[in-house]
Design a protein around this motif. Structure first.
Motif, PDB file in Angstrom:
ATOM      1  N   LEU A  21       0.819  -1.223   0.134  1.00  0.00           N
ATOM      2  CA  LEU A  21       0.049  -0.086  -0.069  1.00  0.00           C
ATOM      3  C   LEU A  21       0.818   1.149   0.056  1.00  0.00           C
ATOM      4  CD1 LEU A  21      -2.500  -1.038   2.694  1.00  0.00           C
ATOM      5  CD2 LEU A  21      -2.466  -1.708   0.297  1.00  0.00           C
ATOM      6  N   SER A  22       0.516   2.212  -0.697  1.00  0.00           N
ATOM      7  CA  SER A  22       1.399   3.461  -0.893  1.00  0.00           C
ATOM      8  C   SER A  22       0.849   4.725  -0.072  1.00  0.00           C
ATOM      9  CB  SER A  22       1.526   3.609  -2.449  1.00  0.00           C
ATOM     10  OG  SER A  22       2.047   2.773  -3.243  1.00  0.00           O
ATOM     11  N   CYS A  23       1.888   5.407   0.282  1.00  0.00           N
ATOM     12  CA  CYS A  23       1.535   6.794   1.034  1.00  0.00           C
ATOM     13  C   CYS A  23       2.580   7.527   0.785  1.00  0.00           C
ATOM     14  CB  CYS A  23       1.405   6.366   2.581  1.00  0.00           C
ATOM     15  SG  CYS A  23       1.217   7.894   3.551  1.00  0.00           S
ATOM     16  N   THR A  24       2.449   8.741   0.557  1.00  0.00           N
ATOM     17  CA  THR A  24       3.270  10.106   0.420  1.00  0.00           C
ATOM     18  C   THR A  24       3.020  10.937   1.224  1.00  0.00           C
ATOM     19  OG1 THR A  24       2.210  10.892  -1.641  1.00  0.00           O
ATOM     20  CG2 THR A  24       3.820   9.354  -1.890  1.00  0.00           C
ATOM     21  N   TYR A  25       3.630  11.905   1.639  1.00  0.00           N
ATOM     22  CA  TYR A  25       3.391  13.135   2.488  1.00  0.00           C
ATOM     23  C   TYR A  25       4.185  13.946   2.363  1.00  0.00           C
ATOM     24  CZ  TYR A  25       7.397  11.362   4.913  1.00  0.00           C
ATOM     25  OH  TYR A  25       8.879  10.867   5.042  1.00  0.00           O
ATOM     26  N   TYR A  32       9.481  13.640  13.196  1.00  0.00           N
ATOM     27  CA  TYR A  32       7.868  13.403  12.884  1.00  0.00           C
ATOM     28  C   TYR A  32       7.942  11.874  12.995  1.00  0.00           C
ATOM     29  CZ  TYR A  32       9.265  12.959   7.961  1.00  0.00           C
ATOM     30  OH  TYR A  32       9.997  12.881   6.871  1.00  0.00           O
ATOM     31  N   TYR A  33       6.507  11.310  13.239  1.00  0.00           N
ATOM     32  CA  TYR A  33       6.262  10.122  13.317  1.00  0.00           C
ATOM     33  C   TYR A  33       5.253   9.631  12.060  1.00  0.00           C
ATOM     34  CZ  TYR A  33       8.486  10.628  18.090  1.00  0.00           C
ATOM     35  OH  TYR A  33       8.666  10.957  18.910  1.00  0.00           O
ATOM     36  N   LEU A  34       5.300   8.393  11.763  1.00  0.00           N
ATOM     37  CA  LEU A  34       4.453   7.973  10.517  1.00  0.00           C
ATOM     38  C   LEU A  34       3.654   6.719  11.022  1.00  0.00           C
ATOM     39  CD1 LEU A  34       6.751   8.767   7.592  1.00  0.00           C
ATOM     40  CD2 LEU A  34       4.465   9.665   7.916  1.00  0.00           C
ATOM     41  N   TYR A  54      13.540   9.831  12.530  1.00  0.00           N
ATOM     42  CA  TYR A  54      15.121   9.833  12.672  1.00  0.00           C
ATOM     43  C   TYR A  54      15.649   8.431  12.394  1.00  0.00           C
ATOM     44  CZ  TYR A  54      14.146   8.447  17.334  1.00  0.00           C
ATOM     45  OH  TYR A  54      13.725   7.759  18.629  1.00  0.00           O
ATOM     46  N   LYS A  55      15.002   7.505  12.630  1.00  0.00           N
ATOM     47  CA  LYS A  55      15.408   6.251  12.384  1.00  0.00           C
ATOM     48  C   LYS A  55      15.600   5.637  10.856  1.00  0.00           C
ATOM     49  CE  LYS A  55      14.105   4.187  16.698  1.00  0.00           C
ATOM     50  NZ  LYS A  55      13.133   3.159  17.557  1.00  0.00           N
ATOM     51  N   GLN A  56      16.658   5.390  10.498  1.00  0.00           N
ATOM     52  CA  GLN A  56      16.769   4.950   9.137  1.00  0.00           C
ATOM     53  C   GLN A  56      16.169   3.589   8.799  1.00  0.00           C
ATOM     54  OE1 GLN A  56      21.110   5.500   8.319  1.00  0.00           O
ATOM     55  NE2 GLN A  56      20.713   7.610   7.581  1.00  0.00           N
ATOM     56  N   GLN A  57      16.299   2.470   9.979  1.00  0.00           N
ATOM     57  CA  GLN A  57      16.028   1.291   9.527  1.00  0.00           C
ATOM     58  C   GLN A  57      14.406   1.250   9.552  1.00  0.00           C
ATOM     59  OE1 GLN A  57      17.021  -1.331  12.775  1.00  0.00           O
ATOM     60  NE2 GLN A  57      16.805  -3.209  11.561  1.00  0.00           N
ATOM     61  N   ASN A  58      13.812   0.443   8.486  1.00  0.00           N
ATOM     62  CA  ASN A  58      12.460   0.355   8.281  1.00  0.00           C
ATOM     63  C   ASN A  58      11.910  -0.448   9.335  1.00  0.00           C
ATOM     64  OD1 ASN A  58      12.352   1.686   5.952  1.00  0.00           O
ATOM     65  ND2 ASN A  58      13.106  -0.095   4.596  1.00  0.00           N
ATOM     66  N   ASN A  67       8.404   0.415   3.940  1.00  0.00           N
ATOM     67  CA  ASN A  67       9.742   1.041   3.199  1.00  0.00           C
ATOM     68  C   ASN A  67       9.489   2.488   3.462  1.00  0.00           C
ATOM     69  OD1 ASN A  67      11.510   1.685   1.304  1.00  0.00           O
ATOM     70  ND2 ASN A  67      10.562   0.940  -0.445  1.00  0.00           N
ATOM     71  N   PHE A  68      10.277   2.899   4.114  1.00  0.00           N
ATOM     72  CA  PHE A  68      10.348   4.525   4.603  1.00  0.00           C
ATOM     73  C   PHE A  68      11.538   5.171   3.840  1.00  0.00           C
ATOM     74  CE2 PHE A  68      10.054   8.579   6.422  1.00  0.00           C
ATOM     75  CZ  PHE A  68      11.086   8.729   7.286  1.00  0.00           C
ATOM     76  N   GLN A  69      11.410   5.845   2.738  1.00  0.00           N
ATOM     77  CA  GLN A  69      11.997   7.043   1.963  1.00  0.00           C
ATOM     78  C   GLN A  69      11.780   8.156   2.164  1.00  0.00           C
ATOM     79  OE1 GLN A  69      14.280   5.557  -0.078  1.00  0.00           O
ATOM     80  NE2 GLN A  69      13.466   3.495   0.411  1.00  0.00           N
ATOM     81  N   LYS A  70      12.762   8.780   3.558  1.00  0.00           N
ATOM     82  CA  LYS A  70      12.508  10.015   3.928  1.00  0.00           C
ATOM     83  C   LYS A  70      12.788  11.193   2.969  1.00  0.00           C
ATOM     84  CE  LYS A  70      13.696  12.861   7.983  1.00  0.00           C
ATOM     85  NZ  LYS A  70      14.393  12.960   9.082  1.00  0.00           N
ATOM     86  N   ALA A  71      13.567  11.186   1.926  1.00  0.00           N
ATOM     87  CA  ALA A  71      13.930  12.016   0.918  1.00  0.00           C
ATOM     88  C   ALA A  71      12.913  12.182   0.092  1.00  0.00           C
ATOM     89  CB  ALA A  71      15.151  11.842   0.302  1.00  0.00           C
TER      90      ALA A  71
END
Lengths: 114, 111
Positions: A21-25, A32-34, A54-58, A67-71
């Motif tokens: 499932l996709s999500c963009t913000y 922040y938190y997701l 702030y955590k890079q690990q998914n 799958n968290f892609q912060k950039a």
């Protein structure tokens, strides 16, 4: 202002398959938190998984992973080995800082077929 | 050890009547939130209480909506002179830090 977009109003897969499932913000905040929440027909909102920016690990929780892609400001949810009980509305949500209000996406209605 | 509870589960009222929706948060949670879920607007924030601080009322859609939290625990959301567009599911959540726990909601139908 923060916004959350879920571009898939509905999805349907067969039991045991994997679904994403996709999500963009959109936000200018750095901390922040997701979240992904599940809402079955009972109406009860249930937390599925959360990610701290702030955590890079998914984050992973059993069959659920993100799958968290912060950039790219992307936060997708992968459900492995899907089960009939996974049938529900799924909401992606953003929270700026601790103990702040949630901003929700429009939701994705997921149906798992036998 | 129960979760967040809300009452009533369902409420049907006539246009123009006042309604009160109740939320019992998880014991010890200092934060309490109200959200509204409707077909046209999705899930939207209404109001937020944090401890003894002034509540964040920025999501209330009109002055017909108000909420209070007594003794840092139970909260009541009041809608005065209800309109048909107020028909929705009203969700309450309580929390600590970065996680919110939701109640089952109150489905409000305004005829």
């Amino acid at each position: 202002a923060q916004t959350v977009t879920q571009s898939q109003p509905e999805m349907s897969v067969q039991e045991a398959e994997t679904v994403t499932l996709s999500c963009t913000y959109d936000t200018s905040e750095s901390n922040y938190y997701l979240f992904w929440y599940k809402q079955p027909p009972s109406r009860q909102m249930i937390l599925v998984i959360r990610q701290e920016a702030y955590k890079q690990q998914n984050a992973t929780e059993n069959r659920f992973s993100v799958n968290f892609q912060k950039a790219a400001k992307s936060f997708s949810l992968k459900i492995s080995d899907s089960q009939l009980g996974d049938t529900a509305m799924y909401f992606c949500a953003f929270q700026w800082g601790r103990a702040q209000k949630l901003v929700f996406g429009q939701g994705t209605r997921l149906t798992i077929n036998p | 050890g129960a979760g967040v509870s809300q009452s009533p589960s369902n409420k049907v009222t006539e246009k123009g009547k006042d309604v009160e929706l109740r939320c019992d948060p998880i014991s010890g949670h200092t934060a309490l939130y109200w959200y509204r879920q409707s077909l046209g607007q999705g899930l939207e924030f209404l109001i937020y209480f944090q401890g003894n601080s002034a509540p964040d009322k920025s999501g209330l859609p009109s002055d017909r909506f108000s909420a209070e939290r007594t003794g840092g625990s139970v909260s009541t959301l009041t809608i005065q002179r209800t309109q048909q567009e107020d028909s929705a599911v009203y969700l309450c959540a309580s929390g600590e830090r970065d996680e919110q726990f939701f109640g089952p909601g109150t489905r409000l139908t305004v005829l």
